[in-house]
Motif scaffolding. Structure first.
Motif, PDB file in Angstrom:
ATOM      1  N   ASP A 294     -11.949  -9.904  -6.760  1.00 54.59           N
ATOM      2  CA  ASP A 294     -11.743  -9.559  -7.489  1.00 54.59           C
ATOM      3  C   ASP A 294     -13.629  -9.472  -8.533  1.00 54.59           C
ATOM      4  O   ASP A 294     -13.273  -8.097  -9.222  1.00 54.59           O
ATOM      5  N   GLY A 295     -14.367  -9.565  -7.604  1.00 62.99           N
ATOM      6  CA  GLY A 295     -15.925  -9.088  -8.183  1.00 62.99           C
ATOM      7  C   GLY A 295     -16.677  -8.522  -7.583  1.00 62.99           C
ATOM      8  O   GLY A 295     -17.588  -7.835  -7.612  1.00 62.99           O
ATOM      9  N   TYR A 296     -15.841  -7.338  -6.717  1.00 61.90           N
ATOM     10  CA  TYR A 296     -16.562  -6.429  -5.979  1.00 61.90           C
ATOM     11  C   TYR A 296     -15.575  -4.793  -5.456  1.00 61.90           C
ATOM     12  O   TYR A 296     -14.251  -4.601  -6.167  1.00 61.90           O
TER      13      TYR A 296
ATOM     14  N   PHE B 205      -5.974  -0.118  -2.399  1.00 63.46           N
ATOM     15  CA  PHE B 205      -7.329  -1.446  -1.381  1.00 63.46           C
ATOM     16  C   PHE B 205      -7.874  -1.935  -2.586  1.00 63.46           C
ATOM     17  O   PHE B 205      -7.780  -3.511  -1.847  1.00 63.46           O
ATOM     18  N   ASN B 206      -8.504  -1.702  -3.539  1.00 63.63           N
ATOM     19  CA  ASN B 206      -9.345  -2.246  -4.511  1.00 63.63           C
ATOM     20  C   ASN B 206      -8.145  -3.067  -5.148  1.00 63.63           C
ATOM     21  O   ASN B 206      -8.886  -4.377  -5.643  1.00 63.63           O
ATOM     22  N   TYR B 207      -7.255  -2.382  -5.970  1.00 66.50           N
ATOM     23  CA  TYR B 207      -5.859  -3.798  -6.142  1.00 66.50           C
ATOM     24  C   TYR B 207      -6.136  -4.329  -5.625  1.00 66.50           C
ATOM     25  O   TYR B 207      -5.707  -5.941  -5.902  1.00 66.50           O
TER      26      TYR B 207
ATOM     27  N   VAL C  16      -7.857  10.119   0.986  1.00 73.24           N
ATOM     28  CA  VAL C  16      -8.612   8.850   1.014  1.00 73.24           C
ATOM     29  C   VAL C  16      -8.976   8.019  -0.672  1.00 73.24           C
ATOM     30  O   VAL C  16      -8.968   6.996  -0.529  1.00 73.24           O
ATOM     31  N   SER C  17      -8.823   8.441  -1.865  1.00 73.38           N
ATOM     32  CA  SER C  17      -9.657   8.010  -3.128  1.00 73.38           C
ATOM     33  C   SER C  17      -8.181   7.404  -3.721  1.00 73.38           C
ATOM     34  O   SER C  17      -8.092   6.494  -4.047  1.00 73.38           O
ATOM     35  N   ARG C  18      -6.603   8.280  -3.309  1.00 72.19           N
ATOM     36  CA  ARG C  18      -5.858   7.026  -3.150  1.00 72.19           C
ATOM     37  C   ARG C  18      -5.689   5.734  -3.036  1.00 72.19           C
ATOM     38  O   ARG C  18      -5.205   5.010  -3.732  1.00 72.19           O
TER      39      ARG C  18
ATOM     40  N   MET D 268       0.920  -1.172   0.071  1.00 67.41           N
ATOM     41  CA  MET D 268      -0.510  -0.072  -0.188  1.00 67.41           C
ATOM     42  C   MET D 268       0.612   1.334   0.032  1.00 67.41           C
ATOM     43  O   MET D 268       2.043   1.246   0.665  1.00 67.41           O
ATOM     44  N   CYS D 269       0.747   2.479  -1.136  1.00 67.39           N
ATOM     45  CA  CYS D 269       1.520   3.481  -0.637  1.00 67.39           C
ATOM     46  C   CYS D 269       0.961   4.192  -0.822  1.00 67.39           C
ATOM     47  O   CYS D 269      -0.504   4.640  -2.589  1.00 67.39           O
TER      48      CYS D 269
END
Length: 558
Positions: free
Chosen positions: A453-455, A443-445, A436-438, A281-282
């Motif tokens: 990967d379905g959410y 985190f989604n990645y 927060v958006s970054r 996480m960066c």
């Protein structure tokens, strides 16, 4: 004869066997040489116990000891070592030294980060500014499934997969973890973290920014982090990858252990190890083009913060001087023409007796002297000029003007302009939600690379200051047919808590026992007028009217 037997027996004794394994380290030599090179703010705690790695080469996983180490215990292994006593100390910085650092930030970036850490602990104002931005969001989140609208929707399969991801997210203290990520990014200029998934928990291990370097971005737009292996050469940090005294393996991930072994064989070319983006996480606090020089976000106000400390000392000295008084005792001269110069009516001995009596009863902030002049009180009058009395407040206001934060929220204020305050907070929130958006994207990645990967994962754009308005908007949206989970999760519940609560209330029949209270929504015969507005919805004149009960006689049933 006896001597010969003794000699023969001694010659037949076999030498002691050498133990296999790594030879013992000369810890006294290493600790002395390494500690002298270590900076005060680089000290990091060490693990007390180590996780044992499986010998299965096919899977990179860690098994626990026979006593079973859970998530919380495993996290402590990475963060502290109670066997060793560690301490932190900080350099006393001066403004001239800070100006010197700023002239060449590339060379002094580690010192600048050390200054930021020093101010975070020494300046309450700087600490509150950072925590204001980091803790402003409520970090309530929701999860949305990615659905192929061209295919038939399988509800049972979807619910099973949805249950898996919300249970996984329930293991994470997102409100604490993500707030710390933003705080560290503001403090140091960037946050670098490595993700550990122990099966029964998920946590983010923050890496020392001094030993992290950004190499660029991958094809998915994620930052590629390289970790400096010389970190493990500092002090006893090698225990993170080698274990304590060689009896176990290191508790850091096998990626670091393998990179450490490669570094020992080729220190010139294997110093930096590339970490996989699906495990990191960066977060950069600044712009993307500043990735090669990540500096504390509020570097521009460091000198102003130090000015506040200087002004506070000046004000303290000035206040002490204003409360000081001086008593002057007169020693009378002899009268008459025959009186000689310096001929006093009182002897030196008698004046000393009276002077000692006076000094014995005077408080510490009042002094006394003897003089052949009249007795009088000398006051150091207090100044009422703006430049003197408002010097500290002006310097603090200058800090907030340069930081862009709302002083009314962070440090208090006397303004009653609620509209201006609301807009100022909204401006501050826009910056926070950029970070927060970054983190959301990063985190989604991680979710897509680890079986989810379905959410899609999102934080509500909700703060402590717009909480009520945000909830009301989602409530109205839910009544019009929008996703009700958005409204329920905005109330502070996690998706897993929402699902469990709804199913429990339905299956147990609790919902059938609930009877709505009488309100203007449920009672059509109510003629008492509209509900009373909250203070936030009223203007200063409206609040004054309410407090003065000017509209008391205008009620519908009055």
């Amino acid at each position: 004869m006896d001597e010969q037997k003794i000699e023969n027996s001694s010659s037949t004794v076999s030498p002691p066997k050498r133990k296999r394994g790594r030879p013992p380290k000369n810890k006294n030599v290493n600790s002395t040489s390494n500690s002298s090179q270590k900076k005060s703010y680089e000290i990091e705690s060490k693990p007390t116990e180590i996780l044992v790695k499986n010998n299965d080469k096919k899977k990179e996983q860690f098994s626990s000891r026979p006593r079973m180490i859970n998530y919380e215990e495993a996290k402590q292994l990475l963060l502290q070592d109670v066997k060793k006593s560690t301490s932190r100390s900080f350099t006393q910085y001066t403004k001239s030294l800070v100006k010197q650092y700023m002239q060449n930030p590339q060379t002094n970036k580690d010192r600048i980060r050390g200054l930021s850490q020093y101010l975070f602990r020494a300046s309450t104002l700087y600490r509150k500014i950072i925590l204001y931005y980091a803790c402003m969001p409520l970090y309530n989140y929701y999860v949305i499934e990615k659905i192929d609208l061209t295919k038939t929707y399988n509800a049972n399969k979807s619910m099973k997969n949805y249950n898996n991801i919300i249970q996984k997210l329930q293991q994470i203290n997102l409100k604490n973890e993500f707030a710390q990520m933003i705080a560290l990014a503001i403090l140091n200029g960037a946050y670098y973290g490595f993700v550990y998934d122990t099966g029964d928990g998920l946590f983010f291990h923050s890496l020392d920014p001094q030993y992290c370097k950004i190499k660029g971005k991958d094809g998915n737009g994620n930052w590629i982090i390289a970790f400096d292996m010389s970190f493990f050469s500092q002090g006893s940090n090698s225990e993170f990858v080698e274990g304590v005294e060689g009896d176990t393996t290191g508790c850091w991930d096998e990626i670091f252990q393998q990179a450490w072994q490669e570094y020992q064989s080729d220190k010139q070319n294997k110093r930096y190890a590339i970490l996989p983006t699906e495990r990191t996480m960066c977060l950069l606090a600044g712009l993307d083009d500043e990735f090669d020089l990540c500096l504390p976000f509020f570097l521009g106000i460091f000198l102003l913060l130090m000015d506040c400390e200087d002004y506070a000392d000046i004000m303290a000295d000035k206040t002490a001087l204003e409360n000081y008084k001086l008593l002057v005792s007169k020693i009378p001269f002899m009268d008459g023409k025959e009186a000689a110069i310096d001929d006093f009516k009182l002897s030196l001995e008698l004046s000393e007796v009276f002077q000692d009596m006076i000094d014995a009863i005077l408080p510490s902030n009042i002094g006394s002297v003897r003089s052949p002049m009249d007795l009088e009180v000398v006051d150091f009058e207090k100044s009422n000029t703006t430049s003197d009395t408002d010097m500290l407040s002006k310097s603090i206001e200058n800090v907030f003007n340069n930081a862009g934060a709302s002083q009314l929220v962070v440090a208090g204020g006397s303004s009653s302009n609620s509209i201006g305050l609301k807009q100022a907070i909204a401006n501050d929130a826009s910056l926070t939600f950029t970070w927060v958006s970054r983190l959301e994207n990063n985190f989604n990645y991680w979710l897509t690379q680890n079986g989810y990967d379905g959410y899609m994962f999102f934080f509500h754009r909700q703060t402590w200051y717009n909480r009520d308005d945000y909830i009301n908007e989602l409530k109205e949206s839910a009544t019009l047919g929008n996703n009700p989970l958005l409204y329920l999760t905005a109330l502070g519940q996690t998706p897993y808590e929402v699902e469990c609560g709804l199913r429990m209330s339905i299956q147990s029949g609790i919902r059938d026992m609930l009877v709505p209270l009488k309100t203007t929504y449920t009672d059509s015969g109510n003629t008492g007028g509209s509900p009373t507005k909250s203070d936030d919805e009223l203007s200063p004149e409206g609040i004054a009217s309410r407090e003065g009960e000017k509209n008391e006689g205008t009620k519908a049933n009055g």
